[in-house]
Design an enzyme around this catalytic site. Structure first.
Site, short mmCIF file in Angstrom:
data_model
loop_
_atom_site.label_atom_id
_atom_site.label_comp_id
_atom_site.label_asym_id
_atom_site.label_seq_id
_atom_site.Cartn_x
_atom_site.Cartn_y
_atom_site.Cartn_z
N HIS A 1 -3.19 5.58 -13.53
CA HIS A 1 -4.52 4.99 -13.64
C HIS A 1 -5.53 6.14 -13.57
CE1 HIS A 1 -2.44 1.30 -11.84
NE2 HIS A 1 -2.66 1.05 -13.12
N GLU B 1 -7.75 7.16 -10.36
CA GLU B 1 -7.12 7.38 -9.06
C GLU B 1 -6.95 8.89 -8.86
OE1 GLU B 1 -4.94 3.04 -9.21
OE2 GLU B 1 -3.68 4.80 -9.02
N HIS C 1 -0.51 6.93 -6.43
CA HIS C 1 -1.69 6.15 -6.81
C HIS C 1 -2.66 6.09 -5.62
CE1 HIS C 1 -0.05 3.99 -10.49
NE2 HIS C 1 1.04 4.56 -9.99
N GLU D 1 0.83 4.24 -2.67
CA GLU D 1 -0.59 3.88 -2.64
C GLU D 1 -1.20 4.65 -1.46
OE1 GLU D 1 -2.17 2.20 -4.82
OE2 GLU D 1 -0.63 1.05 -5.90
#
Length: 348
Positions: A69, A72, A165, A228
């Site tokens: 993404h 990010e 991410h 994450e």
């Protein structure tokens, strides 16, 4: 200390800036030497391989990706610094490494993606959206992984993929990981690495998906996870010290110096259902800023969409990745329950 620039490649001193600028090396400048004898090869826009000076039978092969993404940014910056440090000898490398900056065009535009979420287009799903700006990149990243792991050892634990991410929203567990469903037992080595990285929670998928880590787990037989690591922020506005746990653990894995089991393994949550946005009438009945892993009690109505209703069935279910703005047909949230004791007792 030797700089990678001494080898004619300032690319390695700031791989992020080089990539964002759209620079591409001349045909005669796509390979070279790092400090301590490692060899690098530029393979594609944002794709770089580095081979260790010494390669033995069973040498680990590690794919580290960021920027799937484009917004990010913190993991992208960490990965660029890692390349610099390997190039000039400040970070050790005893394994094969493939570095991937994922959605480079979205990174340049400071957006998440142009047409479609790249992390929903793997395992061939890009073939269903051939007109999408992201489809060719998904195909290229699949091929990059396949070619890298084709030359990898097939020994247990020799193939790893860490896909880094940052989350859109706050989380009850600031840094967590997602492990793809393969039907195989989960690896103690991966859980111990996640503990060492100070990852506080792990989410286990129970169905196959279209993420990059699902693809490498299935198609490349890699120990794969999605990390994450905090919140989305623009380039240059990240406090990279907040990511020190994961950064140090990645560097230890690549150096071959990780070893002692961490004091604490992460808590584990297993997906039991998902919210699917069926139409533009979809309503997510939670606060817009509800953190990931927020618990909800039995009989709580979480979503509705025409005749569709989702009501909590277990004594407690936690909501992860709530997002009512996705396109119809896509996931608008995951429901998970705590399975820590059962999962950790079955690691191999």
């Amino acid at each position: 200390m030797t700089s990678s620039a001494d080898h004619g490649m300032p690319m390695l001193d700031d791989f992020l800036a080089y990539t964002l600028a759209g620079a591409r090396p001349a045909a005669s400048e796509t390979q070279g030497a790092c400090a301590h004898g490692a060899r690098w090869s530029w393979l594609d826009d944002g794709v770089l391989s580095i081979e260790p000076a010494v390669r033995e039978a069973g040498t680990r092969s590690v794919l580290v990706s960021a920027g799937i993404h484009g917004d990010e940014t913190a993991p992208i910056e960490l990965l660029s610094l890692l390349v610099r440090d390997i190039a000039n000898g400040a970070a050790a490398l005893t394994c094969r490494l493939l570095v991937i900056l994922g959605n480079v065009d979205a990174m340049r535009d400071a957006c998440r993606y142009r047409d479609d979420d790249l992390n929903r287009l793997f395992s061939g799903r890009h073939l269903q959206v051939p007109e999408s700006h992201e489809a060719p990149r998904a195909a290229a990243l699949e091929q990059a992984a396949l070619q890298f792991f084709a030359a990898a050892s097939s020994a247990p634990g020799a193939r790893w993929h860490l896909d880094m991410h940052t989350a859109i929203r706050a989380s009850a567990f600031e840094q967590f990981a997602l492990l793809p469903h393969t039907g195989k037992p989960f690896s103690r080595a991966m859980f111990e690495w996640l503990g060492a990285a100070r990852i506080s929670a792990v989410l286990l998928h129970t169905t196959k998906g279209n993420t990059y880590s699902h693809f490498t787990a299935q198609a490349c037989d890699a120990e794969a996870c999605t990390l994450e690591l905090g919140k989305v922020r623009p380039f240059g506005q990240n406090d990279l010290t907040r990511f020190a746990g994961a950064d140090e653990a990645v560097r230890a894995l690549l150096a071959g110096t990780h070893g002692d089991a961490p004091a604490q393994l992460p808590r584990v949550f297993t997906v039991i259902d998902q919210l699917t946005k069926q139409s533009d009438a979809f309503e997510l009945l939670v606060a817009a800023d509800v953190p990931n892993f927020t618990p909800f009690a039995k009989d709580t109505l979480l979503a509705r969409d025409g005749d569709y209703r989702y009501t909590v069935r277990h004594d407690e279910e936690r909501l992860v990745f709530p997002n009512a703005t996705v396109k119809p047909g896509l996931r608008a949230g995951l429901l998970v329950v705590d399975t820590t004791d059962d999962t950790l007792s079955k690691l191999v």
